[in-house]
Design an enzyme around this catalytic site. Structure first.
Site, PDB file in Angstrom:
ATOM      1  N   GLY A  55     105.608  26.142  24.376  1.00 39.03           N
ATOM      2  CA  GLY A  55     105.949  27.699  24.381  1.00 39.03           C
ATOM      3  C   GLY A  55     107.242  28.205  24.114  1.00 39.03           C
ATOM      4  O   GLY A  55     107.372  29.319  23.856  1.00 39.03           O
TER       5      GLY A  55
ATOM      6  N   GLU B 138     105.846  20.141  26.305  1.00 41.59           N
ATOM      7  CA  GLU B 138     105.211  19.987  25.019  1.00 41.59           C
ATOM      8  C   GLU B 138     105.445  20.802  23.995  1.00 41.59           C
ATOM      9  O   GLU B 138     104.668  21.678  23.613  1.00 41.59           O
ATOM     10  CB  GLU B 138     103.554  19.989  25.295  1.00 41.59           C
ATOM     11  CG  GLU B 138     102.823  19.103  26.465  1.00 41.59           C
ATOM     12  CD  GLU B 138     101.735  19.678  26.878  1.00 41.59           C
ATOM     13  OE1 GLU B 138     100.987  20.888  26.330  1.00 41.59           O
ATOM     14  OE2 GLU B 138     100.968  18.770  27.731  1.00 41.59           O
TER      15      GLU B 138
ATOM     16  N   GLY C 146     106.387  22.672  20.539  1.00 36.92           N
ATOM     17  CA  GLY C 146     105.938  22.510  19.286  1.00 36.92           C
ATOM     18  C   GLY C 146     106.932  23.431  18.374  1.00 36.92           C
ATOM     19  O   GLY C 146     108.059  22.771  17.713  1.00 36.92           O
ATOM     20  N   ARG C 147     106.824  24.663  18.286  1.00 35.12           N
ATOM     21  CA  ARG C 147     107.505  25.707  17.517  1.00 35.12           C
ATOM     22  C   ARG C 147     109.180  25.303  17.911  1.00 35.12           C
ATOM     23  O   ARG C 147     109.875  25.385  16.841  1.00 35.12           O
ATOM     24  CB  ARG C 147     107.288  27.141  18.021  1.00 35.12           C
ATOM     25  CG  ARG C 147     107.927  28.113  17.203  1.00 35.12           C
ATOM     26  CD  ARG C 147     107.401  29.522  17.935  1.00 35.12           C
ATOM     27  NE  ARG C 147     106.124  29.682  18.372  1.00 35.12           N
ATOM     28  CZ  ARG C 147     105.118  30.057  17.580  1.00 35.12           C
ATOM     29  NH1 ARG C 147     105.424  30.311  16.196  1.00 35.12           N
ATOM     30  NH2 ARG C 147     103.890  30.278  18.093  1.00 35.12           N
TER      31      ARG C 147
ATOM     32  N   ARG D 153     100.932  33.103   9.391  1.00 39.58           N
ATOM     33  CA  ARG D 153     101.385  33.741  10.917  1.00 39.58           C
ATOM     34  C   ARG D 153     101.691  35.289  10.467  1.00 39.58           C
ATOM     35  O   ARG D 153     101.295  36.110  11.150  1.00 39.58           O
ATOM     36  CB  ARG D 153     102.741  33.169  11.104  1.00 39.58           C
ATOM     37  CG  ARG D 153     102.574  31.712  11.591  1.00 39.58           C
ATOM     38  CD  ARG D 153     103.669  31.003  12.066  1.00 39.58           C
ATOM     39  NE  ARG D 153     103.905  31.954  13.553  1.00 39.58           N
ATOM     40  CZ  ARG D 153     104.730  32.800  13.749  1.00 39.58           C
ATOM     41  NH1 ARG D 153     105.528  33.266  12.649  1.00 39.58           N
ATOM     42  NH2 ARG D 153     104.880  33.131  14.919  1.00 39.58           N
TER      43      ARG D 153
ATOM     44  N   TYR E  87      99.495  37.115  13.112  1.00 37.72           N
ATOM     45  CA  TYR E  87     100.180  37.589  14.317  1.00 37.72           C
ATOM     46  C   TYR E  87     101.006  38.793  13.767  1.00 37.72           C
ATOM     47  O   TYR E  87     102.018  39.038  14.828  1.00 37.72           O
ATOM     48  CB  TYR E  87     100.988  36.598  14.808  1.00 37.72           C
ATOM     49  CG  TYR E  87     100.309  35.149  15.387  1.00 37.72           C
ATOM     50  CD1 TYR E  87      99.020  35.119  15.806  1.00 37.72           C
ATOM     51  CD2 TYR E  87     100.753  34.005  14.419  1.00 37.72           C
ATOM     52  CE1 TYR E  87      98.627  34.077  16.207  1.00 37.72           C
ATOM     53  CE2 TYR E  87     100.155  32.982  14.521  1.00 37.72           C
ATOM     54  CZ  TYR E  87      99.172  32.846  15.743  1.00 37.72           C
ATOM     55  OH  TYR E  87      98.437  31.496  15.757  1.00 37.72           O
TER      56      TYR E  87
ATOM     57  N   CYS F 202      92.903  37.062  -2.522  1.00 35.98           N
ATOM     58  CA  CYS F 202      92.429  38.144  -2.730  1.00 35.98           C
ATOM     59  C   CYS F 202      91.959  38.928  -1.388  1.00 35.98           C
ATOM     60  O   CYS F 202      90.786  39.115  -0.863  1.00 35.98           O
ATOM     61  CB  CYS F 202      90.923  37.958  -3.585  1.00 35.98           C
ATOM     62  SG  CYS F 202      91.369  37.363  -5.262  1.00 35.98           S
TER      63      CYS F 202
HETATM   64  C1  LIG Z   1      98.286  22.980  25.316  1.00 28.79           C
HETATM   65  C2  LIG Z   1      99.537  23.193  24.254  1.00 28.79           C
HETATM   66  N1  LIG Z   1     100.810  22.631  24.546  1.00 28.79           N
HETATM   67  C3  LIG Z   1     101.643  22.916  23.694  1.00 28.79           C
HETATM   68  C4  LIG Z   1     101.653  23.974  22.687  1.00 28.79           C
HETATM   69  C5  LIG Z   1     102.839  24.077  21.895  1.00 28.79           C
HETATM   70  O1  LIG Z   1     103.200  25.236  21.787  1.00 28.79           O
HETATM   71  P1  LIG Z   1     104.515  25.984  21.187  1.00 28.79           P
HETATM   72  O2  LIG Z   1     104.555  25.631  19.968  1.00 28.79           O
HETATM   73  O3  LIG Z   1     104.861  27.296  21.682  1.00 28.79           O
HETATM   74  O4  LIG Z   1     105.718  25.096  21.963  1.00 28.79           O
HETATM   75  C6  LIG Z   1     100.529  24.524  22.528  1.00 28.79           C
HETATM   76  C7  LIG Z   1     100.415  25.487  21.614  1.00 28.79           C
HETATM   77  O5  LIG Z   1      99.360  26.284  21.479  1.00 28.79           O
HETATM   78  C8  LIG Z   1      99.372  24.186  23.467  1.00 28.79           C
HETATM   79  O6  LIG Z   1      98.059  24.858  23.377  1.00 28.79           O
END
Ligand SMILES: Cc1ncc(COP(=O)(O)O)c(C=O)c1O
Length: 411
Positions: A239, A273, A275-276, A312, A316, A341
């Site tokens: 997150g 966890e 990601g971004r 995105r 969003y 389109c």
């Molecule tokens: C359960 C869970 N973990 C980790 C992530 C990764 O989130 P972020 O990319 O915001 O760090 C997500 C994203 O939706 C998620 O649903």
């Protein structure tokens, strides 16, 4: 350092002018920097200092095998939410004991696959899933290591579509129901309770919501301890945001620093966890200007990438900075749009940007996360290639499919 910068007015990835890559692979394509990726991973890893931890990269942000292999080799773990992501993570070389399986809609087949793969833990989303997992584990004579995803009811102050820890959210169980679930799991024959999990949302640019969620998880962990349930990990999810526009996200040290006082009350392994924050700024989307079109009310820069390559902005209303690969003089205001389109097919609206003309290349920033992984073939546009740069070399890590390949699974 940053993986991307201008050198003598030309946009470069590490030590390679982006124009050279475009000549070799054609446009559009995603472009990733290995050095930037490793720098981010190590920065996060080091921010934990003496806290036992496991970084599980959220494959949903970017599932590219080459990119994930780099992380796996560096010691990172993986967070997966489907059988396909689990398969992908194992193929990329993540050690099973560094993989967590999340998600609110796991199927029986996926749960069985996770158990057979011997992964670190399955973060279960409901009491029903706990029951199913117990049954499946019994059938194949395994003990399932489980965490429970709880809904801490924390406002992450982010886009509503990526806020996942509010009371009304579909994810996890509320804190009261959690006690019941844990007691069920403790007494179930084929489950071993090992952790607790929350993920409150994405693109969060302040530490407060994370600290609040962590505090609630620790309170629950302490309550569980009073009921003879001991946890091995607190998984706070992903997150953490990145800078797309003017927002200033906290650095990893601030982020982990905000979790620390809570962790000290229950000092077990912290799982994150991301990601971004790990991969967002590791990638650019490189695209060519096809047309600059003036209507009576607007100027449109029409590019060869489109919403199906980067959802995105459409999904969003997200902002992505757009830079000319060759620096130009002057600015104009335009909508940057693709060839799909849909009127919703845009990368930027009413954007004051560098003056560009037809044939020029643009670098759409922060396209390492939720770009390639969310892309589609809408309008029968083949998925676009991914290129990885390492120093002064580059390599195609996913090639452009032919039209035949795009239709290979159809009759
Ligand atoms: C359960 C869970 N973990 C980790 C992530 C990764 O989130 P972020 O990319 O915001 O760090 C997500 C994203 O939706 C998620 O649903």
């Amino acid at each position: 350092m940053s993986g991307f910068a201008y050198k003598n007015g030309i946009w470069q990835c590490e030590e390679i002018p982006v124009e050279r890559i475009a000549e070799a692979v054609g446009t559009p394509f995603y472009l990733y920097s290995r050095a930037e990726l490793l720098e981010r991973y190590h920065a996060l890893d080091q921010a934990f200092e003496n806290i036992p931890h496991l970084v599980c990269f959220a494959l949903k942000a970017n599932g590219n095998l080459a990119l994930n292999r780099i992380l796996a080799e560096a010691g990172c773990g993986a967070e997966v939410v489907s059988g396909g992501e689990l398969f992908r993570s194992l193929r990329a070389g993540y050690q099973p004991e560094r993989i967590v399986f999340d998600g609110n809609g796991k199927t029986e087949v996926e749960l069985r696959y996770a158990l057979e793969s011997g992964i670190y833990a399955i973060n279960v989303d409901s009491e029903n899933e706990l029951q199913l997992l117990n049954t499946i584990a019994g059938e194949i004579n395994k003990i399932a290591r489980v965490g429970l995803r709880v809904n801490p009811d924390v406002n992450p102050n982010t886009h509503p579509k990526i806020a996942t820890g509010l009371k009304k959210s579909k994810f996890g169980v509320d804190l009261c129901a959690a006690l019941r679930c844990y007691e069920f799991a403790r007494d179930a024959e084929h489950l071993e309770v090992v952790g607790i999990h929350a993920h409150i949302g994405s693109q969060i640019v302040e530490v407060g919501p994370f600290a609040e969620a962590m505090g609630k998880l620790i309170e629950l962990a302490l309550e569980l301890q009073r009921r003879n349930i001991t946890l091995q990990y607190i998984d706070i999810g992903g997150g953490l945001g990145i800078q797309y526009n003017a927002e200033i996200p906290p650095c990893y040290a601030e982020y982990i620093g905000a979790l620390r006082p809570h962790w000290e009350r229950y000092p077990v392994t912290i799982i994150v966890e991301p990601g971004r924050s790990l991969v967002g700024d590791v990638g650019n989307l490189i695209t060519k200007v096809l047309y600059v079109k003036q209507t009576p009310v607007k100027r449109f820069v029409v590019i060869d990438a489109a919403m199906n390559d980067l959802w995105r902005p459409t999904m969003y209303d997200a902002y992505h900075q757009i830079l000319p690969v060759r620096q130009t003089n002057g600015h104009f205001v335009a909508d940057v749009v693709g060839g799909v389109c849909e009127s919703g097919d845009f990368m930027a609206r009413d954007r004051e940007m560098a003056t560009v003309s037809e044939g020029e290349l643009l670098a759409i920033q922060s396209a390492g996360a939720y770009s390639a992984s969310m892309s589609s073939e809408y309008n029968s546009r083949p998925l676009i290639p991914e290129v990885l740069v390492t120093g002064d070399t580059f390599r195609l890590v996913r090639r452009r499919p032919t039209y035949d390949e795009m239709m290979a699974l159809e009759e």
